[in-house]
Design an enzyme around this catalytic site. Structure first.
Site, PDB file in Angstrom:
ATOM      1  N   HIS A   1       6.455 -20.287 -45.046  1.00  0.00           N
ATOM      2  CA  HIS A   1       5.874 -20.220 -46.393  1.00  0.00           C
ATOM      3  C   HIS A   1       6.736 -20.924 -47.440  1.00  0.00           C
ATOM      4  O   HIS A   1       6.379 -20.971 -48.618  1.00  0.00           O
ATOM      5  CB  HIS A   1       5.654 -18.762 -46.810  1.00  0.00           C
ATOM      6  CG  HIS A   1       6.929 -18.049 -47.119  1.00  0.00           C
ATOM      7  ND1 HIS A   1       7.806 -17.625 -46.134  1.00  0.00           N
ATOM      8  CD2 HIS A   1       7.496 -17.731 -48.297  1.00  0.00           C
ATOM      9  CE1 HIS A   1       8.854 -17.063 -46.686  1.00  0.00           C
ATOM     10  NE2 HIS A   1       8.697 -17.115 -48.014  1.00  0.00           N
TER      11      HIS A   1
ATOM     12  N   HIS B   1       8.544 -23.002 -52.670  1.00  0.00           N
ATOM     13  CA  HIS B   1       7.971 -21.729 -52.209  1.00  0.00           C
ATOM     14  C   HIS B   1       6.457 -21.824 -52.344  1.00  0.00           C
ATOM     15  O   HIS B   1       5.921 -21.798 -53.449  1.00  0.00           O
ATOM     16  CB  HIS B   1       8.525 -20.581 -53.052  1.00  0.00           C
ATOM     17  CG  HIS B   1       8.246 -19.241 -52.481  1.00  0.00           C
ATOM     18  ND1 HIS B   1       7.014 -18.638 -52.565  1.00  0.00           N
ATOM     19  CD2 HIS B   1       9.046 -18.388 -51.798  1.00  0.00           C
ATOM     20  CE1 HIS B   1       7.067 -17.458 -51.972  1.00  0.00           C
ATOM     21  NE2 HIS B   1       8.301 -17.288 -51.496  1.00  0.00           N
TER      22      HIS B   1
END
Length: 162
Positions: A59, A74
């Protein structure tokens, strides 16, 4: 090489960091930077770099740029809770990548259903670097110039010695 041009790692909407709906990023607790609300399913490297880390959940990615700056990208907010669902790493720690090289494939529909937001912060993960953004609040295509990251000579020297 103290200043590096940053390219958009996704197509989408270039968003000022203070507009990210998460105080950890919006208040720059994680570092200075920018965010993109992506419309593209492939996260690409915003500059020539070395991949430092991609967690098992894929992620996020941390990159070390040629000037010593470390960038954390992110993907979305609260996406670690998805436990990797909707993400597939196509690069690995230790890889040398060029600007535009694919890093992570994202199933935007699946991630959007499970995450708080798709907004993707791009922040400096180490001290001594300044991010200058070219005209936030606009649409960008992957590979468009979005700004620069510059290190102080002290930061570049100390990173080079580490």
């Amino acid at each position: 090489m103290s200043e590096i041009i940053l390219m958009a790692p996704f197509a989408g909407w270039l968003t000022p960091l203070e507009e990210v709906p998460d105080p950890v990023f919006a208040e720059r607790m994680m570092g200075d930077g920018i965010a993109i609300d992506p419309t593209d399913a492939v996260l690409r490297s915003p500059a020539d770099a070395t991949v430092i880390a991609i967690p098992e959940t894929a992620h996020a990615v941390t990159l070390r740029l040629e000037n010593g700056a470390e960038l954390l990208i992110h993907i979305g907010l609260e996406t670690v809770a998805l436990k990797g669902e909707g993400f597939r790493a196509v690069s690995a720690p230790g890889a040398s990548v060029k600007a535009g090289d694919p890093l992570i494939e994202v199933d935007l529909d699946e991630v959007a259903r499970g995450a708080r937001s798709l907004v993707t912060p791009i922040v400096t993960a180490n001290d001594g670097f300044v991010v200058s953004i070219d005209s936030p609040s606009r649409p960008v295509r992957a590979g468009d110039r979005i700004g620069t990251i510059r290190g102080s000579s002290a930061a570049v020297t100390s990173d080079a010695l580490a």
